[in-house]
Design a protein around this motif. Structure first.
Motif, PDB file in Angstrom:
ATOM      1  N   GLY A  17       0.829  -1.201   0.000  1.00 48.03           N
ATOM      2  CA  GLY A  17       0.000   0.000   0.000  1.00 48.03           C
ATOM      3  C   GLY A  17       0.861   1.247   0.000  1.00 48.03           C
ATOM      4  O   GLY A  17       2.096   1.178  -0.004  1.00 48.03           O
ATOM      5  N   ARG A  18       0.204   2.377  -0.015  1.00 51.90           N
ATOM      6  CA  ARG A  18       0.922   3.653  -0.015  1.00 51.90           C
ATOM      7  C   ARG A  18      -0.024   4.773   0.372  1.00 51.90           C
ATOM      8  O   ARG A  18      -1.230   4.591   0.455  1.00 51.90           O
ATOM      9  CB  ARG A  18       1.534   3.929  -1.380  1.00 51.90           C
ATOM     10  N   GLU A  19       0.542   5.953   0.575  1.00 48.77           N
ATOM     11  CA  GLU A  19      -0.244   7.143   0.871  1.00 48.77           C
ATOM     12  C   GLU A  19      -0.634   7.804  -0.443  1.00 48.77           C
ATOM     13  O   GLU A  19       0.196   8.000  -1.327  1.00 48.77           O
ATOM     14  CB  GLU A  19       0.587   8.114   1.718  1.00 48.77           C
ATOM     15  N   CYS A  20      -1.905   8.132  -0.573  1.00 45.91           N
ATOM     16  CA  CYS A  20      -2.398   8.807  -1.775  1.00 45.91           C
ATOM     17  C   CYS A  20      -1.876  10.249  -1.784  1.00 45.91           C
ATOM     18  O   CYS A  20      -1.929  10.934  -0.759  1.00 45.91           O
ATOM     19  CB  CYS A  20      -3.929   8.809  -1.786  1.00 45.91           C
ATOM     20  N   THR A  21      -1.362  10.687  -2.927  1.00 50.47           N
ATOM     21  CA  THR A  21      -0.821  12.048  -3.011  1.00 50.47           C
ATOM     22  C   THR A  21      -1.926  13.100  -3.058  1.00 50.47           C
ATOM     23  O   THR A  21      -1.654  14.282  -2.895  1.00 50.47           O
ATOM     24  CB  THR A  21       0.067  12.212  -4.265  1.00 50.47           C
ATOM     25  N   GLU A  22      -3.177  12.673  -3.231  1.00 48.37           N
ATOM     26  CA  GLU A  22      -4.304  13.617  -3.272  1.00 48.37           C
ATOM     27  C   GLU A  22      -4.955  13.779  -1.898  1.00 48.37           C
ATOM     28  O   GLU A  22      -5.062  14.869  -1.379  1.00 48.37           O
ATOM     29  CB  GLU A  22      -5.339  13.149  -4.303  1.00 48.37           C
ATOM     30  N   CYS A  23      -5.396  12.654  -1.296  1.00 52.80           N
ATOM     31  CA  CYS A  23      -6.118  12.735  -0.015  1.00 52.80           C
ATOM     32  C   CYS A  23      -5.204  12.541   1.191  1.00 52.80           C
ATOM     33  O   CYS A  23      -5.598  12.821   2.319  1.00 52.80           O
ATOM     34  CB  CYS A  23      -7.250  11.721   0.023  1.00 52.80           C
ATOM     35  N   GLY A  24      -3.987  12.042   0.967  1.00 53.32           N
ATOM     36  CA  GLY A  24      -3.026  11.877   2.057  1.00 53.32           C
ATOM     37  C   GLY A  24      -3.290  10.687   2.962  1.00 53.32           C
ATOM     38  O   GLY A  24      -2.672  10.556   4.009  1.00 53.32           O
ATOM     39  N   ILE A  25      -4.200   9.796   2.572  1.00 52.79           N
ATOM     40  CA  ILE A  25      -4.554   8.635   3.390  1.00 52.79           C
ATOM     41  C   ILE A  25      -3.797   7.408   2.882  1.00 52.79           C
ATOM     42  O   ILE A  25      -3.742   7.164   1.679  1.00 52.79           O
ATOM     43  CB  ILE A  25      -6.070   8.379   3.353  1.00 52.79           C
ATOM     44  N   PHE A  26      -3.231   6.640   3.816  1.00 54.97           N
ATOM     45  CA  PHE A  26      -2.560   5.396   3.452  1.00 54.97           C
ATOM     46  C   PHE A  26      -3.634   4.371   3.115  1.00 54.97           C
ATOM     47  O   PHE A  26      -4.557   4.133   3.895  1.00 54.97           O
ATOM     48  CB  PHE A  26      -1.681   4.881   4.598  1.00 54.97           C
ATOM     49  N   LYS A  27      -3.513   3.757   1.933  1.00 53.02           N
ATOM     50  CA  LYS A  27      -4.498   2.771   1.492  1.00 53.02           C
ATOM     51  C   LYS A  27      -3.797   1.540   0.942  1.00 53.02           C
ATOM     52  O   LYS A  27      -2.676   1.607   0.456  1.00 53.02           O
ATOM     53  CB  LYS A  27      -5.409   3.362   0.419  1.00 53.02           C
TER      54      LYS A  27
END
Length: 145
Positions: A17-27
């Motif tokens: 997984g990773r952190e979304c560069t838009e919402c900043g949430i790790f998914k």
């Protein structure tokens, strides 16, 4: 011929997984699109924005390009209508899957309001012709007599 679904290699840096560069949430990695990329050693890359954020960006671009309104304009209309269809008043959540449709005049292009799927399709099937809609009302009223 069916397309084979691309998967990240198990040793890929973002396989967990990773952190979304838009919402900043790790998914989880399943929340991101994967595509071929010859620039990386594995030949496969994961997008930096999660699928929901990517879809929201595409929708914002679509309503701007198609109706000439911003997503901020859409949200203001949604709030002004109380989150309801302008015709039938059914309450719709403002999520990606259950959005109100932007209704517009096909002659002028002017946005009239936000409608649920049923009302939007109903107007479309009557081709926005008031004479047909009036005849339909007369027809429905004649059943009551």
């Amino acid at each position: 011929m069916s397309k084979k679904k691309l998967k990240l290699p198990k040793d890929h840096p973002y396989a967990g997984g990773r952190e979304c560069t838009e919402c900043g949430i790790f998914k989880d990695a399943s929340q991101y699109s994967v595509e071929r990329d010859k620039r990386v050693a594995t030949g496969v890359a994961m997008r930096s924005k999660c699928k929901p954020c990517n879809e929201a960006i595409k929708y914002k671009s679509f309503i701007k390009r198609t109706y000439g309104i911003t997503f901020d304009d859409y949200e203001k209309m949604f709030d002004a209508q109380g989150g309801c269809c302008k015709i039938c008043k059914s309450r719709i959540s403002s999520s990606r899957t259950t959005r109100l449709f932007v209704d517009h005049c096909h002659d002028t292009g002017n946005v009239r309001g936000l409608l649920c799927s049923s009302c939007n399709h109903g107007l479309g099937l009557f081709k926005d012709r008031q004479t047909l809609l009036k005849r339909a009302i007369t027809y429905l009223e004649s059943d009551k007599e």
